[in-house]
Design an enzyme around this catalytic site. Structure first.
Site, PDB file in Angstrom:
ATOM      1  N   SER A  10     -18.735  78.689  98.244  1.00 11.59           N
ATOM      2  CA  SER A  10     -19.055  78.901  99.655  1.00 11.59           C
ATOM      3  C   SER A  10     -17.764  79.071 100.433  1.00 11.59           C
ATOM      4  CB  SER A  10     -19.830  77.698 100.200  1.00 11.59           C
ATOM      5  OG  SER A  10     -19.789  77.744 101.608  1.00 11.59           O
ATOM      6  N   HIS A  35     -20.980  82.799  98.161  1.00 13.87           N
ATOM      7  CA  HIS A  35     -21.973  82.306  99.113  1.00 13.87           C
ATOM      8  C   HIS A  35     -21.381  82.371 100.525  1.00 13.87           C
ATOM      9  CE1 HIS A  35     -25.502  79.814 100.143  1.00 13.87           C
ATOM     10  NE2 HIS A  35     -24.697  79.147 100.958  1.00 13.87           N
ATOM     11  N   ASP A  37     -22.051  81.497 104.496  1.00 15.21           N
ATOM     12  CA  ASP A  37     -22.853  80.671 105.401  1.00 15.21           C
ATOM     13  C   ASP A  37     -22.777  81.184 106.828  1.00 15.21           C
ATOM     14  OD1 ASP A  37     -23.934  78.561 103.711  1.00 15.21           O
ATOM     15  OD2 ASP A  37     -21.839  77.999 103.375  1.00 15.21           O
ATOM     16  N   MET A  39     -24.003  80.649 110.619  1.00 20.64           N
ATOM     17  CA  MET A  39     -24.554  79.591 111.493  1.00 20.64           C
ATOM     18  C   MET A  39     -24.482  80.038 112.946  1.00 20.64           C
ATOM     19  SD  MET A  39     -22.659  76.312 109.849  1.00 20.64           S
ATOM     20  CE  MET A  39     -22.689  75.986 108.096  1.00 20.64           C
ATOM     21  N   HIS A  68     -26.504  83.258 103.409  1.00 17.49           N
ATOM     22  CA  HIS A  68     -27.398  82.148 103.764  1.00 17.49           C
ATOM     23  C   HIS A  68     -27.482  82.092 105.283  1.00 17.49           C
ATOM     24  CE1 HIS A  68     -27.827  77.432 103.716  1.00 17.49           C
ATOM     25  NE2 HIS A  68     -28.882  78.028 104.246  1.00 17.49           N
ATOM     26  N   MET A  70     -28.447  80.554 108.534  1.00 19.12           N
ATOM     27  CA  MET A  70     -28.865  79.325 109.219  1.00 19.12           C
ATOM     28  C   MET A  70     -28.942  79.669 110.701  1.00 19.12           C
ATOM     29  SD  MET A  70     -26.502  76.713 107.029  1.00 19.12           S
ATOM     30  CE  MET A  70     -25.499  78.049 106.430  1.00 19.12           C
ATOM     31  N   MET A 139     -31.733  72.871  99.839  1.00 18.10           N
ATOM     32  CA  MET A 139     -30.594  72.233 100.509  1.00 18.10           C
ATOM     33  C   MET A 139     -30.465  70.793 100.015  1.00 18.10           C
ATOM     34  SD  MET A 139     -29.165  74.523 102.349  1.00 18.10           S
ATOM     35  CE  MET A 139     -27.868  73.410 102.886  1.00 18.10           C
ATOM     36  N   ASP A 177     -27.584  73.805  97.228  1.00 17.14           N
ATOM     37  CA  ASP A 177     -26.465  73.979  98.168  1.00 17.14           C
ATOM     38  C   ASP A 177     -26.194  72.692  98.931  1.00 17.14           C
ATOM     39  OD1 ASP A 177     -24.638  74.914 100.039  1.00 17.14           O
ATOM     40  OD2 ASP A 177     -26.029  76.293 101.020  1.00 17.14           O
TER      41      ASP A 177
HETATM   42  C1  DX5 Z   1     -24.050  73.778 104.590  1.00 21.60           C
HETATM   43  C2  DX5 Z   1     -23.789  75.095 103.870  1.00 21.60           C
HETATM   44  C3  DX5 Z   1     -23.188  74.938 102.528  1.00 21.60           C
HETATM   45  C4  DX5 Z   1     -21.838  74.306 102.543  1.00 21.60           C
HETATM   46  C5  DX5 Z   1     -21.567  73.720 101.211  1.00 21.60           C
HETATM   47  O1  DX5 Z   1     -24.697  74.019 105.766  1.00 21.60           O
HETATM   48  O2  DX5 Z   1     -25.006  75.794 103.708  1.00 21.60           O
HETATM   49  O3  DX5 Z   1     -23.156  76.181 101.843  1.00 21.60           O
HETATM   50  O4  DX5 Z   1     -20.814  75.208 102.849  1.00 21.60           O
HETATM   51  O5  DX5 Z   1     -20.367  73.061 101.305  1.00 21.60           O
HETATM   52  P1  DX5 Z   1     -20.034  71.790 100.420  1.00 21.60           P
HETATM   53  O6  DX5 Z   1     -19.981  72.275  99.009  1.00 21.60           O
HETATM   54  O7  DX5 Z   1     -18.714  71.379 100.951  1.00 21.60           O
HETATM   55  O8  DX5 Z   1     -21.116  70.781 100.637  1.00 21.60           O
HETATM   56 ZN    ZN Z   2     -25.066  77.584 102.333  1.00 19.90          ZN
END
Ligand code: DX5
Ligand code: ZN
Length: 227
Positions: A10, A35, A37, A39, A68, A70, A139, A177
């Site tokens: 990620s 990956h 993320d 947000m 991903h 969010m 998750m 994840d």
């Molecule tokens: C959390 C993200 C994850 C996160 C994982 O909201 O969706 O992908 O980056 O990071 P670690 O491996 O540090 O938990």
């Molecule tokens: Zn993620």
């Protein structure tokens, strides 16, 4: 024979000013998926990156881009992320009353659709769409931040999904994840996970290439025990 297991770093945990270096490091460690993320500060209490960064990543690498989302109203942005070069797009079950439509849109735009469930969301909420999914993302932290501790309840959900896949011959892969690292790789693989997202345990180490190499190795050993 279960399919191979992948570690998907990620980039949330990487240095955003040096994403090219981060990508090259994990590529040399043997990963095939990255990956990403996204947000929005509404669905989760944090803001990260958006469409332009995905477009830049697309130019920088041929790795599979696993986006991903969010975000609220994910349907509104599917076309843009697909055009930017996403290969996989995952939307949260909790983020849309029209999950079926969102998954259909992802497929129509040429990407692999995934549904994500938060720690408090049961697997059963996906029962009507399991046949439409390329992957289910479980998750194992509450989304919004990297570096949180793995929530063990995720293991039971991975096992349930694995059982559903076996019983009904579904094609979806199981992704996990949050809080994944050397201490729990074997556990999640034995439960049935095939895509392991890892941020902190990859990029907050002195040698990200070696970190992924050793997690891939652990994952394949755990997979061999599962056979
Ligand atoms: C959390 C993200 C994850 C996160 C994982 O909201 O969706 O992908 O980056 O990071 P670690 O491996 O540090 O938990
Ligand atoms: Zn993620």
């Amino acid at each position: 024979m279960p399919t191979a297991v992948e570690v998907a770093p990620s980039i949330l945990a990487a240095d955003f000013a040096c994403l090219g270096d981060a990508i090259r490091a994990v590529e040399s460690g043997g990963v095939t998926t990255l990956h990403v993320d996204v947000m929005d500060g509404h669905f989760v209490p944090n803001i990260s990156i958006g469409v332009p960064v995905v477009a830049s990543l697309r130019k920088a690498t041929r790795l599979t881009l696993d986006v991903h989302l969010m975000i609220e109203n994910p349907e509104q942005y599917i076309e843009a992320f697909a055009a930017a070069g996403a290969d996989m797009i995952s939307v949260h079950q909790e983020a849309t009353p029209h999950l079926d439509r969102a998954l259909g849109m992802i497929r129509e735009h040429g990407c692999k659709p995934g549904a994500v469930i938060n720690p408090a969301t049961p697997v059963a909420t996906l029962s009507e769409v399991l046949d439409k999914l390329d992957h289910v993302l479980v998750m194992s932290v509450n989304p919004g931040f990297g570096g949180q501790a793995f929530i063990p309840g995720a293991l039971g959900k991975i096992r349930q999904l694995q059982e559903l896949r076996r019983s009904y011959n579904y094609a979806f892969r199981i992704e996990v994840d949050g809080g994944i690292g050397p201490e729990n790789v074997a556990q999640v693989v034995r439960a049935g996970a095939q895509i392991l997202v890892a941020g902190t345990s990859v990029f907050h180490t002195p040698d990200p290439a070696q970190a992924v190499r050793s997690m891939i190795q652990q994952a394949s050993e755990a997979l061999a025990q599962r056979v």
